[in-house]
Design a protein around this motif. Structure first.
Motif, PDB file in Angstrom:
ATOM      1  N   VAL A 271       0.834  -1.201   0.000  1.00  0.00           N
ATOM      2  CA  VAL A 271       0.000   0.000   0.000  1.00  0.00           C
ATOM      3  C   VAL A 271       0.869   1.251   0.000  1.00  0.00           C
ATOM      4  O   VAL A 271       0.605   2.210  -0.734  1.00  0.00           O
ATOM      5  CB  VAL A 271      -0.963   0.006   1.202  1.00  0.00           C
ATOM      6  CG1 VAL A 271      -1.768   1.286   1.235  1.00  0.00           C
ATOM      7  CG2 VAL A 271      -1.897  -1.179   1.134  1.00  0.00           C
ATOM      8  N   LEU A 272       1.933   1.232   0.821  1.00  0.00           N
ATOM      9  CA  LEU A 272       2.818   2.397   0.844  1.00  0.00           C
ATOM     10  C   LEU A 272       3.477   2.596  -0.520  1.00  0.00           C
ATOM     11  O   LEU A 272       3.572   3.713  -1.029  1.00  0.00           O
ATOM     12  CB  LEU A 272       3.890   2.222   1.925  1.00  0.00           C
ATOM     13  CG  LEU A 272       3.369   2.322   3.361  1.00  0.00           C
ATOM     14  CD1 LEU A 272       4.477   2.049   4.353  1.00  0.00           C
ATOM     15  CD2 LEU A 272       2.749   3.690   3.613  1.00  0.00           C
ATOM     16  N   LEU A 273       3.907   1.478  -1.116  1.00  0.00           N
ATOM     17  CA  LEU A 273       4.537   1.547  -2.434  1.00  0.00           C
ATOM     18  C   LEU A 273       3.584   2.137  -3.451  1.00  0.00           C
ATOM     19  O   LEU A 273       3.960   2.956  -4.281  1.00  0.00           O
ATOM     20  CB  LEU A 273       4.978   0.144  -2.876  1.00  0.00           C
ATOM     21  CG  LEU A 273       5.703   0.074  -4.218  1.00  0.00           C
ATOM     22  CD1 LEU A 273       7.017   0.814  -4.119  1.00  0.00           C
ATOM     23  CD2 LEU A 273       5.939  -1.365  -4.623  1.00  0.00           C
ATOM     24  N   MET A 274       2.314   1.723  -3.354  1.00  0.00           N
ATOM     25  CA  MET A 274       1.323   2.219  -4.300  1.00  0.00           C
ATOM     26  C   MET A 274       1.201   3.729  -4.186  1.00  0.00           C
ATOM     27  O   MET A 274       1.247   4.448  -5.176  1.00  0.00           O
ATOM     28  CB  MET A 274      -0.031   1.545  -4.046  1.00  0.00           C
ATOM     29  CG  MET A 274      -1.038   1.954  -5.089  1.00  0.00           C
ATOM     30  SD  MET A 274      -2.563   0.985  -5.172  1.00  0.00           S
ATOM     31  CE  MET A 274      -2.521   0.002  -3.790  1.00  0.00           C
TER      32      MET A 274
ATOM     33  N   MET B 297       4.433   5.290  -5.620  1.00  0.00           N
ATOM     34  CA  MET B 297       4.528   5.190  -7.082  1.00  0.00           C
ATOM     35  C   MET B 297       3.602   6.174  -7.752  1.00  0.00           C
ATOM     36  O   MET B 297       3.982   6.859  -8.698  1.00  0.00           O
ATOM     37  CB  MET B 297       4.119   3.793  -7.567  1.00  0.00           C
ATOM     38  CG  MET B 297       5.113   2.728  -7.504  1.00  0.00           C
ATOM     39  SD  MET B 297       6.278   2.432  -8.808  1.00  0.00           S
ATOM     40  CE  MET B 297       6.382   3.741  -9.857  1.00  0.00           C
ATOM     41  N   LEU B 298       2.362   6.244  -7.257  1.00  0.00           N
ATOM     42  CA  LEU B 298       1.405   7.149  -7.875  1.00  0.00           C
ATOM     43  C   LEU B 298       1.888   8.589  -7.740  1.00  0.00           C
ATOM     44  O   LEU B 298       1.827   9.368  -8.687  1.00  0.00           O
ATOM     45  CB  LEU B 298       0.026   6.979  -7.231  1.00  0.00           C
ATOM     46  CG  LEU B 298      -0.670   5.673  -7.568  1.00  0.00           C
ATOM     47  CD1 LEU B 298      -1.934   5.525  -6.754  1.00  0.00           C
ATOM     48  CD2 LEU B 298      -1.010   5.620  -9.040  1.00  0.00           C
TER      49      LEU B 298
ATOM     50  N   GLN C 159       4.894   9.168 -10.108  1.00  0.00           N
ATOM     51  CA  GLN C 159       4.494   9.248 -11.507  1.00  0.00           C
ATOM     52  C   GLN C 159       3.682  10.499 -11.782  1.00  0.00           C
ATOM     53  O   GLN C 159       3.685  11.020 -12.888  1.00  0.00           O
ATOM     54  CB  GLN C 159       3.656   8.016 -11.891  1.00  0.00           C
ATOM     55  CG  GLN C 159       4.401   6.710 -11.778  1.00  0.00           C
ATOM     56  CD  GLN C 159       5.169   6.402 -13.034  1.00  0.00           C
ATOM     57  OE1 GLN C 159       5.091   7.127 -14.009  1.00  0.00           O
ATOM     58  NE2 GLN C 159       5.920   5.314 -13.013  1.00  0.00           N
TER      59      GLN C 159
ATOM     60  N   VAL D 101      -2.164  10.053 -14.154  1.00  0.00           N
ATOM     61  CA  VAL D 101      -1.826   9.426 -12.876  1.00  0.00           C
ATOM     62  C   VAL D 101      -2.219  10.349 -11.734  1.00  0.00           C
ATOM     63  O   VAL D 101      -2.712   9.903 -10.692  1.00  0.00           O
ATOM     64  CB  VAL D 101      -0.330   9.077 -12.794  1.00  0.00           C
ATOM     65  CG1 VAL D 101       0.005   8.515 -11.427  1.00  0.00           C
ATOM     66  CG2 VAL D 101       0.047   8.092 -13.868  1.00  0.00           C
TER      67      VAL D 101
END
Lengths: 346, 278, 303
Positions: free
Chosen positions: C24-27, C30-31, C34, C273
């Motif tokens: 979840v943190l990575l998501m 990343m968002l 981006q 994004v």
């Protein structure tokens, strides 16, 4: 008691995964899959081409996703597909964004037609100026004087024109707006050309397929689609007046006429043939291109691609008219074949 | 306000609630009957065995979409089940752990993320990373969506297992991990299965996360690293097309999808009932 | 006294839990990363700008936010009274057997995938709206700004209606749970004082469960905000701010679905994004508020 469901599920998942991997190996050994994505404009033709090519080469499969020219350019730039397809030639900005040079290979010619769903007896005639004004929102009713002036003797209904445009990044849009920019000062000043523009009025639909579907289902609708879509779905389409002043019905012949002057086509094939001056030319015609990297990094796929492109220049061209696409002029085919031979396979 | 007036108000309001229920059932009735009548016409042998044919040619089917969905769900389970079940075990059986709060919190967050955003995330990581659309990317996107449901259900079901079972096991000297794995989890297995089936039912119909991960494929593909077809994806593509034959296929696919989901829902409901009713 | 195996097993389960947190943190990261080029280029004018122009590479999403909010609020406006009414009927009035069957049927509405709602929407709901409903609305209510313009069938109204059907089961089932959690004494007290069924429900049950019911509505709103497929198939894909419900519109989820796979240009992708990122933040916020409200009712079992 080791009968754990969780354990069982994990084992099943692992087994299924193993099965998938094994069959991957099996399938990979049997056939080569080449992925492409892009323009919806030539999709009916490519669909037929790939199917026919597969019959002759059963170990090669072309998987083409019809997601629009913008998508084709983006995906080939990101290298998530093996080839792209677009009606709108890539801009120099787009081309410098790729990390290796690619070729535009013209494959066929097609027409962007103005199709509609309205109870109009007889053929509808439109001019570039009128089409631009419809899409600018200046003409809102079917029986507007500007339309009536071009269509004497035809009864036009007094209802609203429901304008439809492409909501996705579209080469068809590019060709259409390129034409409108050339024939309407108001359009070129306000909107301009592009795969995706700020439409003043109307509703958006996805792909040539979506626009055709919308026109088919919505009485009073008017939209721009590739010729084959209108014909396949038995939708009427308008004759458009060209630069020479004649009302031209889009056909295989009149589209070919728009590309008849091969000398005007540059070496990289990126050209616009809308609003052609030729007497019998349909004014909203366009080339459509396959985008391939000049240096193919995968030997097997590269070889298959080159072989297919050569097939497209010979056998493929014979299929085009049956789907209402115009074959490339013969003089151009020779040039394209030379370009294809310049693709380097590792 | 006199008694009759109040009685009247009472009747009217209660009548309105009945009306509300009926109104809600009307679209359900229409959707299902439209689905049935339009979809059933598309279901012949071709549908289940044929690949899509080019536009205009009759006899195409959705065989590859059915297989593709199966493969995607398998990949999703390979990711979602271990993480979800093991995570749920952690939440239920290791209460003293410092991360249980954050895990539950994150699971809730993940549950609320729109599926298309999950698609963007997986695209950025896997599709760009692998330089290809793939079944793997599609499966991972679906698997991520499964995790919160499976984790939550596993935790709840494990907590429902009577303490006696755990205590009895520990009293016999069985190590804690064996108690959990071989006594508590099996006791809760019907409930966990229910949760898993419900999670699968939810992701089986998802389209948005597959749009830019699995992409779609007109041919047979069982490869994990190539684009793959999926039932909801194909339904979408066919639905917005102008071709009658494709519309028919879309309806047929929709009928199969709904049928599958309802079966999953019913099975999970009844299997759960049986385990509670014990 | 922990065995090595015990520690190993605990470690494995902890790893699973940690992976979830990590994902979840990575998501989120990343968002954000981006989306950064777009945030840098436009700042807050992204949210307040009205210009979604991929040609000029200028992106402002105010009309898209408008479309998202209006379609979702319209859905909630329709689904909330219906959902609460259904919940009252099923928990207060209906005999238990009937309540179970009807409850299951309503649940089935939740099981229908979004793409099938879209399919049904295109071929049945939209033509019905275009031919039957909208002409009537234009005729009788066309003097208000809400029902002006041509009857496309496609548009805000179609999207709002489909969304309302989709979120109805959420509101109804959670409200049912909330009503069940109301202690019996509340009801009995009201009845003892001579209240009618409705009065009991209104005074004792609904008032007591008020925050929970609002929570249920918020959860429905959260779901409506993030819906993609059904909406993109019937909303008309036109980013504009129009008062009329008959006009086409665009929502955040729908614009991403339409344009993402074809966005050329880093800025276009980054902007899309960013739309996804903002959508995620909004839905997370709404869901968090909803959960808070439901939990305040004091129900552990209400999750």
């Amino acid at each position: 008691m080791k009968n754990l469901f969780k354990n069982l599920m994990k084992k099943t998942a692992v087994a299924a995964l193993a099965l998938c991997l094994l069959s991957t190996a099996a399938v990979a050994a049997e056939s080569l899959l080449i992925n492409g994505a892009g323009a919806t404009f030539p999709y009916p033709l490519y669909s037929k081409w790939f199917a026919e090519y597969h019959k002759a080469h059963s170990d090669i499969q072309f998987n083409y996703q019809s997601i629009g020219s913008g998508g084709g350019i983006q995906q080939i730039t990101a290298k998530t597909v093996d080839f792209g397809a677009t009606d709108a030639p890539m801009s120099s900005g787009d081309m410098s964004a790729t990390d290796a040079p690619l070729f535009h290979i013209p494959t066929t010619l097609g027409a962007v037609v103005v199709s509609y769903n309205a109870p109009i007896s007889g053929e509808l005639k439109l001019s570039g100026e009128v089409i631009a004004n419809i899409y600018l929102g200046k003409i809102t009713k079917w029986n507007d004087p500007a339309i009536a002036a071009l269509n004497s003797g035809v009864t036009l209904p007094a209802t609203d024109i429901l304008v439809v445009y492409r909501s996705d990044g579209s080469g068809t849009t590019y060709v259409f707006t390129d034409y409108l920019t050339k024939v309407s000062g108001a359009w070129s000043g306000k909107i301009g050309t592009g795969k995706s523009v700020k439409w003043p009025v109307g509703i958006g639909a996805k792909g040539n397929e979506g626009v055709t579907g919308m026109i088919k289902q919505t009485p009073g609708a008017l939209g721009y689609v590739e010729l084959n879509y209108a014909i396949e779905n038995k939708l009427p389409y308008a004759s458009v007046s060209n630069k020479a002043g004649k009302f031209i019905k889009p056909t295989v012949a009149t589209v070919s006429a728009a590309a008849s002057d091969v000398s005007k086509i540059p070496a990289d094939y990126r050209v616009s043939i809308t609003d052609s001056a030729a007497a019998e030319a349909y004014p909203i015609s366009s080339f459509t291109y396959l985008l391939v990297y000049i240096k193919q990094t995968d030997a097997a796929k590269g070889k298959a691609l080159v072989d297919f492109l050569n097939w497209a220049m010979t056998e493929g061209q014979k299929i085009s008219p049956s789907l209402n696409y115009s074959p490339l002029p013969e003089a151009l085919v020779a040039k394209v074949q030379k370009t294809i031979s310049e693709i380097k396979i590792k | 306000m006199n008694a009759t007036r109040r009685q009247w108000v009472n009747r009217v309001m209660m009548g309105l609630t009945v009306l509300a229920t009926l109104v809600a059932l009307v679209p359900l009735f229409f959707i299902l009957s439209n689905l049935l009548s339009t979809g059933v016409k598309a279901l012949d042998l071709n549908f289940f065995t044929q690949l899509p044919k080019p536009v205009g040619e009759p006899g195409g089917g959705m065989a590859n979409a059915l297989v593709g969905s199966g493969i995607l769900l398998t990949i999703a389970c390979a990711l979602g089940l271990p993480l979800g079940i093991l995570g749920g075990i952690h939440l239920a059986e290791y209460q003293k752990s410092r991360i249980t709060f954050y895990t539950r919190f994150m699971a809730d967050l993940l549950n609320g993320v729109p599926s298309i955003v999950i698609g963007i995330f997986v695209y950025a990581i896997l599709v760009i990373g692998m330089k290809s659309y793939s079944a793997l990317a599609g499966g991972v996107a679906l698997g991520l969506m499964m995790i919160p449901t499976v984790m939550r259900t596993t935790e709840e079901m494990l907590k429902l297992v009577p303490r006696m079972i755990k205590e009895a096991g520990l009293a016999l000297g069985i190590p804690y991990w064996k108690v959990i794995l071989f006594l508590v989890v099996p006791a809760a297995r019907k409930g966990i299965v229910t949760g898993v089936l419900l999670a699968i039912a939810r992701i089986a119909g998802e389209t948005a996360p597959l749009l830019f991960t699995a992409l779609g494929n007109q041919y047979w593909s069982v490869s994990l690293t190539e684009p793959i077809s999926a039932l909801p994806l194909q339904i979408f593509v066919y639905a917005i097309s102008p071709y009658e034959t494709w519309h028919q296929l879309a309806w047929g696919g929709a009928l199969i999808l709904i049928g599958m989901l309802f079966v999953l829902n019913l099975v999970s409901r009844f299997s759960f009932k049986k385990s509670r009713g014990r | 006294m922990k065995l090595k195996a015990d520690r190993l097993f605990e470690g494995i389960t902890r790893l699973a839990a940690l992976s979830l947190i990590g994902i979840v943190l990575l998501m989120g990261l990343m968002l954000f990363v981006q989306a950064w080029p777009s945030m840098q280029a436009f700042g807050f004018s992204f949210i307040f700008g009205s210009d979604w122009d991929p040609v000029a590479e200028h992106y402002g999403i105010l009309p898209i936010i408008y479309g998202t909010l209006v379609s979702s609020f319209l859905a909630v406006l329709i689904a909330a009274p219906l959902g609460i009414g259904i919940a009252i009927f099923l928990s207060e009035l209906a005999p238990p057997g009937l309540a179970q069957v009807l409850g299951m049927l309503i649940e089935w509405l939740a099981a229908i995938p979004s793409v099938i709602y879209g399919l049904w929407g295109i071929f049945f709901l939209v033509p019905w709206l275009r031919q039957t409903v909208e002409p009537v609305l234009i005729q009788w209510l066309g003097f208000t700004p809400f029902f002006q313009g041509p009857a496309y069938g496609i548009g805000m109204l179609a999207a709002g209606l489909i969304l309302s059907i989709m979120i109805l089961p959420i509101i109804s089932s959670i409200t049912r749970e909330v009503l069940k959690a109301v202690p019996l004494e509340q009801r009995e007290a009201a009845l003892a004082l001579g209240a009618t069924r409705w009065e009991t429900t209104r005074l004792a049950v609904l008032r007591y469960g008020r925050s929970g019911i609002i929570g249920a509505v918020f959860l429905g709103l959260g779901r409506a905000l993030g819906e993609t497929m059904a909406v993109t198939m019937v909303i008309g894909n036109r980013a504009q701010i129009k008062a009329s419900l008959l006009a086409p519109a665009q929502t955040m989820a729908s614009v991403v679905a339409n344009e993402f796979s074809e966005a050329t240009g880093k800025l276009h992708i980054a902007s899309l994004v960013e739309v996804g990122f903002i959508l995620m933040l909004i839905t997370l916020l709404i869901n968090a508020v909803a959960r808070l409200l439901v939990l305040r009712m004091g129900g552990e079992h209400l999750k």
